[in-house]
Motif scaffolding. Structure first.
Motif, PDB file in Angstrom:
ATOM      1  N   ILE A 281     -34.276 -73.985  12.521  1.00 45.10           N
ATOM      2  CA  ILE A 281     -34.706 -73.139  12.048  1.00 45.10           C
ATOM      3  C   ILE A 281     -36.020 -72.312  12.103  1.00 45.10           C
ATOM      4  O   ILE A 281     -37.344 -73.022  11.843  1.00 45.10           O
ATOM      5  CB  ILE A 281     -34.526 -73.246  10.495  1.00 45.10           C
ATOM      6  CG1 ILE A 281     -33.108 -73.677  10.013  1.00 45.10           C
ATOM      7  CG2 ILE A 281     -34.834 -71.862   9.564  1.00 45.10           C
ATOM      8  CD1 ILE A 281     -32.732 -74.675   8.418  1.00 45.10           C
ATOM      9  N   ILE A 304     -27.559 -69.176  13.252  1.00 41.88           N
ATOM     10  CA  ILE A 304     -27.422 -70.381  11.928  1.00 41.88           C
ATOM     11  C   ILE A 304     -26.757 -69.582  10.403  1.00 41.88           C
ATOM     12  O   ILE A 304     -26.673 -68.548  10.438  1.00 41.88           O
ATOM     13  CB  ILE A 304     -29.102 -70.274  11.064  1.00 41.88           C
ATOM     14  CG1 ILE A 304     -30.151 -70.144  11.842  1.00 41.88           C
ATOM     15  CG2 ILE A 304     -28.834 -71.626  10.064  1.00 41.88           C
ATOM     16  CD1 ILE A 304     -29.517 -71.868  12.673  1.00 41.88           C
ATOM     17  N   PHE A 308     -27.302 -73.113   5.912  1.00 44.44           N
ATOM     18  CA  PHE A 308     -28.460 -73.476   6.165  1.00 44.44           C
ATOM     19  C   PHE A 308     -27.634 -74.977   6.903  1.00 44.44           C
ATOM     20  O   PHE A 308     -28.691 -75.569   6.338  1.00 44.44           O
ATOM     21  CB  PHE A 308     -29.888 -73.319   5.137  1.00 44.44           C
ATOM     22  CG  PHE A 308     -30.608 -71.486   5.523  1.00 44.44           C
ATOM     23  CD1 PHE A 308     -31.008 -71.268   6.075  1.00 44.44           C
ATOM     24  CD2 PHE A 308     -30.288 -71.144   4.279  1.00 44.44           C
ATOM     25  CE1 PHE A 308     -30.814 -69.900   6.049  1.00 44.44           C
ATOM     26  CE2 PHE A 308     -30.255 -69.976   4.707  1.00 44.44           C
ATOM     27  CZ  PHE A 308     -31.103 -69.360   5.713  1.00 44.44           C
TER      28      PHE A 308
END
Length: 355
Positions: A281, A304, A308
């Protein structure tokens, strides 16, 4: 011929016939299709979608495609002594930071609908008492940034002496048809002496919901464009900011993720301890409500999940290059995703992940 031989021959015939009837598996189609009628002179750096046109920017060319991928305009841009930083594009204007023929650091503001007007600002003309000069920050993914409607623009440079960042915030006024500059004026100079400056320290500058955010190896700041004030909101190594699902997020070194529910005033840690396999990320781009992450400009993108909890590499064509400078941007326009690969442009109706 004996009965055994006849049976063996019949069995062999049956097996051979059955094998011929079994179709080989269909080849998996490549996800991206090349836009055959378009190629750039140099590598595509930035894409920007408006409701009716797709803008394509490289160092020496600016182009516009309509809803049918037909070329509306393709203009050559002046070649300076050196290009600096990565440009940014808004609906009505875009910028380039260059070293001109006199080796002066210069911002060139261009109009998207009028190739004949360019506003040029030499940064040395913005020096104040105590300044010896300014040095470009570098070629990170997002350095200069426009606000949402392109009426304000901010860019950081390294101030000498002192080695801290000076952010120059400009007000940009266009005529009613957005085809002429009426004025480009310095609104604020924001000197941020709390973050050490050297080329490559700054990671990203973005505009989100009324504020500019800048990340660096030594923290992050939130800049108020109304009065030129700023607040340092992180002291650690930060990578990027992005908005998703009406929340503001910040990414940090080591897959750190933070969330704000009050438009960037306060942040809390997002707990990723339940994630089994680490995934990147990092530098984030929201494209058609998909969260795309990139380690650095040019690297392949990852997708993504909105929760998350997972992320995987974007599936590319099998013959796409492994050169980690090819993938500069990605954009969604008129129902398709557009991905530049060096000088070429590819489209896909959807984005897929690697297995």
């Amino acid at each position: 011929m004996g009965r055994i031989s006849i049976r063996l021959l019949l069995l062999l015939t049956i097996v051979t016939t059955a094998a011929c009837l079994i179709k080989p598996p269909e080849p998996i189609p490549e996800p991206f299709t090349k836009l055959e009628d378009y190629v750039n002179n140099t590598n595509i750096r930035v894409l920007h979608a408006t409701p009716n046109e797709l803008y394509i920017l490289s160092d020496d060319e600016f182009a516009r495609l309509d809803l049918n991928n037909e070329l509306v305009e393709k203009r050559r841009l002046e070649i300076p002594f050196e290009f600096s930083a990565r440009s940014a594009v808004s609906d009505h204007n875009f910028y380039q930071l260059i070293l001109n023929d006199s080796l002066d650091l210069e911002i060139n503001f261009h109009l998207t609908k009028n190739p004949d007007e360019v506003e040029k600002i030499k940064l040395k003309n913005l020096m104040q008492a105590g300044d010896s000069g300014f040095i470009k920050e570098g070629n990170n993914r997002n350095i200069g940034a426009f606000n949402d409607n392109g009426t304000q623009f901010i860019i950081p440079v390294i101030r000498v002496p002192g080695s801290y960042y000076s952010f120059f915030l400009f007000d940009i006024n266009l005529n009613g048809t957005n085809t002429n500059f009426q004025s480009v004026e310095l609104a604020h100079r924001i000197d941020i002496d709390g973050i050490p400056a050297s080329a490559g320290n700054l990671n990203s500058v973005k505009y989100i919901d009324g504020f500019f955010y800048a990340t660096s190896l030594f923290g992050a700041v939130r800049i108020n464009p109304t009065n030129g004030s700023y607040t340092q909101i992180f002291d650690d190594w930060m990578l990027d900011f992005f908005k998703y699902d009406d929340k503001l997020y910040a990414t940090g070194f080591g897959n750190a993720l933070y969330v704000s529910n009050d438009n960037g005033l306060n942040f809390t840690v997002v707990d990723l301890s339940n994630v089994d396999t680490p995934f990147p990320i990092e530098m984030i781009q929201i494209v058609n409500d998909k969260i795309l992450s990139q380690q650095a400009i040019g690297f392949p993108f990852s997708i993504i999940d909105p929760d998350f909890e997972s992320g995987k590499l974007l599936l590319l064509n099998s013959d796409f290059t492994q050169d980690f400078s090819a993938y500069q941007d990605i954009e969604y326009f008129n129902g398709k995703y557009y991905l530049p690969v060096f000088k070429e442009l590819y489209t896909s109706p959807d984005l897929f992940i690697e297995d």
